[in-house]
Design an enzyme around this catalytic site. Structure first.
Site, PDB file in Angstrom:
ATOM      1  CG  ASN A   1      -1.800  -1.212   1.322  1.00 48.76           C
ATOM      2  OD1 ASN A   1      -2.074  -1.878   0.327  1.00 48.76           O
ATOM      3  ND2 ASN A   1      -2.248  -1.524   2.524  1.00 48.76           N
TER       4      ASN A   1
ATOM      5  CE1 TYR B   1      -6.980  -6.780   4.348  1.00 47.11           C
ATOM      6  CE2 TYR B   1      -5.410  -7.738   2.816  1.00 47.11           C
ATOM      7  CZ  TYR B   1      -6.092  -6.632   3.299  1.00 47.11           C
ATOM      8  OH  TYR B   1      -5.883  -5.389   2.732  1.00 47.11           O
TER       9      TYR B   1
ATOM     10  CB  ALA C   1      -5.552   5.269   8.107  1.00 45.05           C
TER      11      ALA C   1
ATOM     12  CG  ASP D   1      -0.487   0.477   5.327  1.00 43.32           C
ATOM     13  OD1 ASP D   1       0.274   0.422   6.322  1.00 43.32           O
ATOM     14  OD2 ASP D   1      -1.324  -0.401   5.059  1.00 43.32           O
TER      15      ASP D   1
END
Length: 287
Positions: A31, A85, A245, A247
């Protein structure tokens, strides 16, 4: 400084709503790599991980390449597959995760303790997740390599207790990486959880003039590490999903700092990037 390697695990992401699930690709260091590249296209950003030889691994590989991130250092593990995930979010935008990653190909990264690929880069970006998924002997070998090589180290502890074999190993490795880091990007909640300190103690611990960085505090905005900066940050009114957030803050901050911007402007760039990202679902928002 133009050649950066972001190291870690890229996974299949399921972003779940009441009606359906969106399939994407994400991972904390990936990210950051994508947001840094978006904001600073002149930076040369590669991703280092291991994938399998299955269709989902190819989907991740293509996703990384399509975002302008270098893939030459991505290894392939035959018969392996990536982690997965799922994200669920509350009405307030707070997220929770369910993981299927214990046998992911990324856990074989640096299995032979050969770190020569890292010598090509001016800077390395690691997170606590990057090292938590590695066997402890490999972590220690990586620390030895970092101690013997002058490459710039960027680190975010990104503490996830379930990924570590013990809290003692987490504290040891994190402490040594903080000592080695040139750019530190901790989150205050992670540091308080990992080291059992108060917020004031965490802030005091990062009062080190030899390191630059940011202590992330969510909607309160960052505190400057290494340089005195006094400025305020606007909160976000419409928080939809806080996934990535931190990242995305790292990506915005690094894009500015590594492009020669001041610490003040880098902190603002990080906060602004995160403020946009939390208004969308999923880790990677549309360009």
């Amino acid at each position: 400084m133009t050649r950066i390697a972001c190291i870690g695990e890229a996974m299949i992401e399921l972003s779940i709503t009441q009606a359906d699930a969106q399939v994407g690709v994400a991972g904390d260091t990936l990210n950051t790599a994508i947001y840094a590249k978006r904001l600073a296209p002149d930076l040369e950003v590669d991703y280092i991980t291991c994938l399998g030889d299955d269709p989902m691994s190819q989907r991740i590989f293509d996703f990384i390449s399509d975002h302008g991130i270098g893939t030459s250092a991505i290894g392939t593990i035959p018969a392996a597959s990536p982690g997965l995930y799922a994200i669920t979010t509350s009405e307030a935008g707070e997220r929770s995760f369910t993981y299927w990653r214990s046998e992911s190909a990324a856990r074989k990264l640096f299995a032979d303790c050969d770190f020569r690929v890292l010598t090509k880069y001016d800077a390395l970006y690691l997170s606590g997740i990057s090292v938590a998924i590695l066997p402890h002997p490999v972590r220690l070998a990586l620390l030895d390599w970092l101690a013997a090589n002058p490459v710039k180290l960027i680190y975010d502890s990104n503490y996830r207790p379930k990924l570590w074999d013990s809290v003692e190993h987490a504290r040891l490795v994190t402490s040594l990486l903080w000592q080695r880091a040139d750019i530190a990007l901790p989150s205050i909640d992670d540091e308080m959880t990992l080291f059992g300190e108060t917020a004031d103690q965490v802030i005091d611990r990062f009062a080190n003039p030899t390191v630059v960085g940011a202590l992330k505090r969510g909607e309160k905005g960052p505190l400057s590490i290494g340089q005195t900066v006094r400025q305020s940050y606007a909160p976000v009114a419409n928080v939809v999903d806080t996934t990535a957030a931190g990242d995305s803050f790292n990506g915005g901050y690094l894009a500015a700092l590594l492009s020669g911007r001041s610490q003040e402007r880098a902190l603002v760039a990080g906060h602004q990037m995160a403020s946009v990202v939390v208004q969308y679902r999923g880790a990677i928002i549309p360009e």
